[in-house]
Enzyme design. Sequence first.
Site, PDB file in Angstrom:
ATOM      1  N   HIS A  71       5.097  -5.985  -4.636  1.00  0.00           N
ATOM      2  CA  HIS A  71       3.675  -6.262  -4.806  1.00  0.00           C
ATOM      3  C   HIS A  71       2.802  -5.072  -4.486  1.00  0.00           C
ATOM      4  O   HIS A  71       3.198  -4.124  -3.807  1.00  0.00           O
ATOM      5  CB  HIS A  71       3.250  -7.483  -3.998  1.00  0.00           C
ATOM      6  CG  HIS A  71       3.097  -7.233  -2.539  1.00  0.00           C
ATOM      7  ND1 HIS A  71       1.891  -7.145  -1.913  1.00  0.00           N
ATOM      8  CD2 HIS A  71       4.013  -7.033  -1.588  1.00  0.00           C
ATOM      9  CE1 HIS A  71       2.073  -6.905  -0.633  1.00  0.00           C
ATOM     10  NE2 HIS A  71       3.343  -6.837  -0.403  1.00  0.00           N
ATOM     11  N   ASP A  84      -1.522 -10.883   8.446  1.00  0.00           N
ATOM     12  CA  ASP A  84      -0.630 -11.899   7.877  1.00  0.00           C
ATOM     13  C   ASP A  84       0.804 -11.755   8.350  1.00  0.00           C
ATOM     14  O   ASP A  84       1.486 -12.735   8.579  1.00  0.00           O
ATOM     15  CB  ASP A  84      -0.670 -11.833   6.347  1.00  0.00           C
ATOM     16  CG  ASP A  84      -1.996 -12.353   5.819  1.00  0.00           C
ATOM     17  OD1 ASP A  84      -2.397 -13.450   6.227  1.00  0.00           O
ATOM     18  OD2 ASP A  84      -2.639 -11.644   5.029  1.00  0.00           O
ATOM     19  N   TYR A 130       0.809  -1.214   0.000  1.00  0.00           N
ATOM     20  CA  TYR A 130       0.000   0.000   0.000  1.00  0.00           C
ATOM     21  C   TYR A 130       0.846   1.270   0.000  1.00  0.00           C
ATOM     22  O   TYR A 130       0.331   2.367   0.129  1.00  0.00           O
ATOM     23  CB  TYR A 130      -0.955   0.006   1.206  1.00  0.00           C
ATOM     24  CG  TYR A 130      -2.010  -1.087   1.142  1.00  0.00           C
ATOM     25  CD1 TYR A 130      -2.968  -1.101   0.128  1.00  0.00           C
ATOM     26  CD2 TYR A 130      -2.041  -2.110   2.083  1.00  0.00           C
ATOM     27  CE1 TYR A 130      -3.934  -2.104   0.059  1.00  0.00           C
ATOM     28  CE2 TYR A 130      -3.011  -3.117   2.020  1.00  0.00           C
ATOM     29  CZ  TYR A 130      -3.952  -3.100   1.006  1.00  0.00           C
ATOM     30  OH  TYR A 130      -4.904  -4.095   0.943  1.00  0.00           O
ATOM     31  N   TYR A 136     -11.435  -1.255  -0.418  1.00  0.00           N
ATOM     32  CA  TYR A 136     -11.499  -0.856   0.996  1.00  0.00           C
ATOM     33  C   TYR A 136     -10.259  -0.090   1.427  1.00  0.00           C
ATOM     34  O   TYR A 136     -10.247   0.517   2.503  1.00  0.00           O
ATOM     35  CB  TYR A 136     -11.721  -2.091   1.884  1.00  0.00           C
ATOM     36  CG  TYR A 136     -10.481  -2.713   2.484  1.00  0.00           C
ATOM     37  CD1 TYR A 136      -9.695  -3.596   1.739  1.00  0.00           C
ATOM     38  CD2 TYR A 136     -10.088  -2.431   3.788  1.00  0.00           C
ATOM     39  CE1 TYR A 136      -8.560  -4.168   2.282  1.00  0.00           C
ATOM     40  CE2 TYR A 136      -8.943  -2.999   4.337  1.00  0.00           C
ATOM     41  CZ  TYR A 136      -8.181  -3.865   3.589  1.00  0.00           C
ATOM     42  OH  TYR A 136      -7.055  -4.427   4.130  1.00  0.00           O
ATOM     43  N   ARG A 137      -9.228  -0.077   0.603  1.00  0.00           N
ATOM     44  CA  ARG A 137      -7.933   0.476   1.003  1.00  0.00           C
ATOM     45  C   ARG A 137      -7.071   0.449  -0.241  1.00  0.00           C
ATOM     46  O   ARG A 137      -7.289  -0.376  -1.119  1.00  0.00           O
ATOM     47  CB  ARG A 137      -7.352  -0.449   2.062  1.00  0.00           C
ATOM     48  CG  ARG A 137      -6.010  -0.131   2.631  1.00  0.00           C
ATOM     49  CD  ARG A 137      -5.681  -1.201   3.669  1.00  0.00           C
ATOM     50  NE  ARG A 137      -4.409  -0.959   4.312  1.00  0.00           N
ATOM     51  CZ  ARG A 137      -3.833  -1.804   5.170  1.00  0.00           C
ATOM     52  NH1 ARG A 137      -4.438  -2.930   5.488  1.00  0.00           N
ATOM     53  NH2 ARG A 137      -2.685  -1.529   5.733  1.00  0.00           N
TER      54      ARG A 137
END
Length: 559
Positions: free
Chosen positions: A421, A170, A108, A502-503
């Site tokens: 990623h 995670d 993110y 959502y994000r």
Amino acid sequence: ASSTNTPLPRRLPPNVTPEAFQAFITRAQSIVGIENVTVVDPQNPLDDGTYMDNCKTHDMHAVYERDYFVASAVVAPRGVPEVQAIVKLANEFVVPVWPFSAGRNVGYGGTAPRVPGSVGIELGKNMNKILEVNVEGAYALVEPGVTYFSLYDHLVETGLREHLWIDVPDLGGGSIIGNAVERGMGYTPYGDHFMMHCGMEIVLPNGELVRTGMGALPEPGNNPSVAAHEQKPNKAWQLFNYGFGPYNDGIFTQSNLGIVVKMGIWLMPNPGGYQAYMITFPRDNDLSAIVDIIRPLRLQMVLQNVPTLRHILLDAAVHNPKSHYTDKNTPLTDAEIDEIAAKLNLGRWNFYGAVYGPEPIRNALLEVIKAAFLTVPGSKFYLPEDRTEERSVLHMRSDTLQGIPSLDELKWVDWLPNGGHLFFSPIAKISGADAALQYEVTKRRCREAGFDFIGTFVVGMRDMHHIVCIVFDREDPDQRRRARWLMRTMVKDCAAHGWGEYRTHLALMDQIANTYNFNDNALMKLNETIKNALDPNGIMAPGKNGVWPATYDKEKWVL
Ligand code: ADP
């Protein structure tokens, strides 16, 4: 250090002269100490670091050039008064700041700011105390630097893990505050971290300090000469979220309205027994049937935790890089994916859950769960001891689902060499038809972009967070370009179906915010009104989640 030997950064904050920047740095050094100010000097390469030793200057999984989302300096306050002083200084110099806690936030944007040249405020370095663990009330009160690892270790070391479990996402290196304010998820019954937070202490953009909820009611017996941040808190601060009047905590999540310096988090009382399990499903198109089985069980809380339905390639990538399975670097075909599933003795979809409580309760729940899912032809049920691998994904999930933090899930990022990623995270109904369509739409685009579809459905109370993991080679400009194309295209596709994320990563914040545009962008107008009222100089994380202060021309900043 005087301003004359302060290096100039790779990127200055917008509209800040070199002299003003140097003066700002000198003042910041006098507030937090020279050792807690780092200028992002162009002489030094932008080193990505590692997950545990993460870079604080830029996005370690950069999807643009590394020096686009880059800070000009990083400042690490040693306590609440220093956070307040830095925020006031930022107002004085009109320098944008970007607060972060542990700064992992992988996929993110990491610690990187939305506006190049912002000053990072690294809260995690020096503000990392566990202020309280309350067994009777089953909660903890923490500072921003407290990570899942550090709280877990503390509970184990003090013997309190016997009584209290935490919920972990995670990866265990994230900050408890950072993850909750981003509205991240874990996988135990306490998996919705914002839902399970209780009470915040926040430094507002003007430097003022507030406590939300019951924290606003002073605890009797405090000496009024003690600074606000050190006042003994109200005894119900971590017990009742809402206090009195408008409930404010939500506006401090995924937002740019304040810096959270203390937060309460509910912990789960030891349930008195635990059992993780996995159910495998052989066919790609079993998805719809599985999701329709999940819905009633989750709503009735027969599924007590936040279970996940993982695509085979996510588990395959946790075990090995792509090169272990194939020589090709184009997306795998269905036949090749079936082969991998057979080789790993897994399904095309693999469902991971756990039951909690004394044995008779667990057995009763497991019976209902098995009876429901095993109606899918070819499905198989496993306990961890049924798996012969040394450490299967089920073994890893068995730790995560009881709140033991780990780094296991880092491995799937190595699916490709130099793996970086991005997460694409649309919300889905817990409905077979919806999930199958969303899978179809996103999978098709992944293949078009030349990537394998890797993903998981994370089942909340009434929705699924569909997490598509886009793995790309971060040293390959063409793969970075394709990853950006993929994200932008999927945002559009999903909005056209009425699905929203959502994000998101920094690069997509504006585009996604623009999809939440009901009634002529009424929500954005509300957010901007609040932003401009609380932060008239526009210094706090401008552009975060698409909310720009009036002092910025937002059209110019859209990527
Ligand atoms: P992680 O917990 O994954 O390490 P970070 O510390 O990187 O997460 O935080 C993720 C994002 O959440 C940051 O980029 C920032 O926007 C926001 N954030 C983190 N900590 C705070 C905080 N204490 N106050 C306000 N916002 C925060």
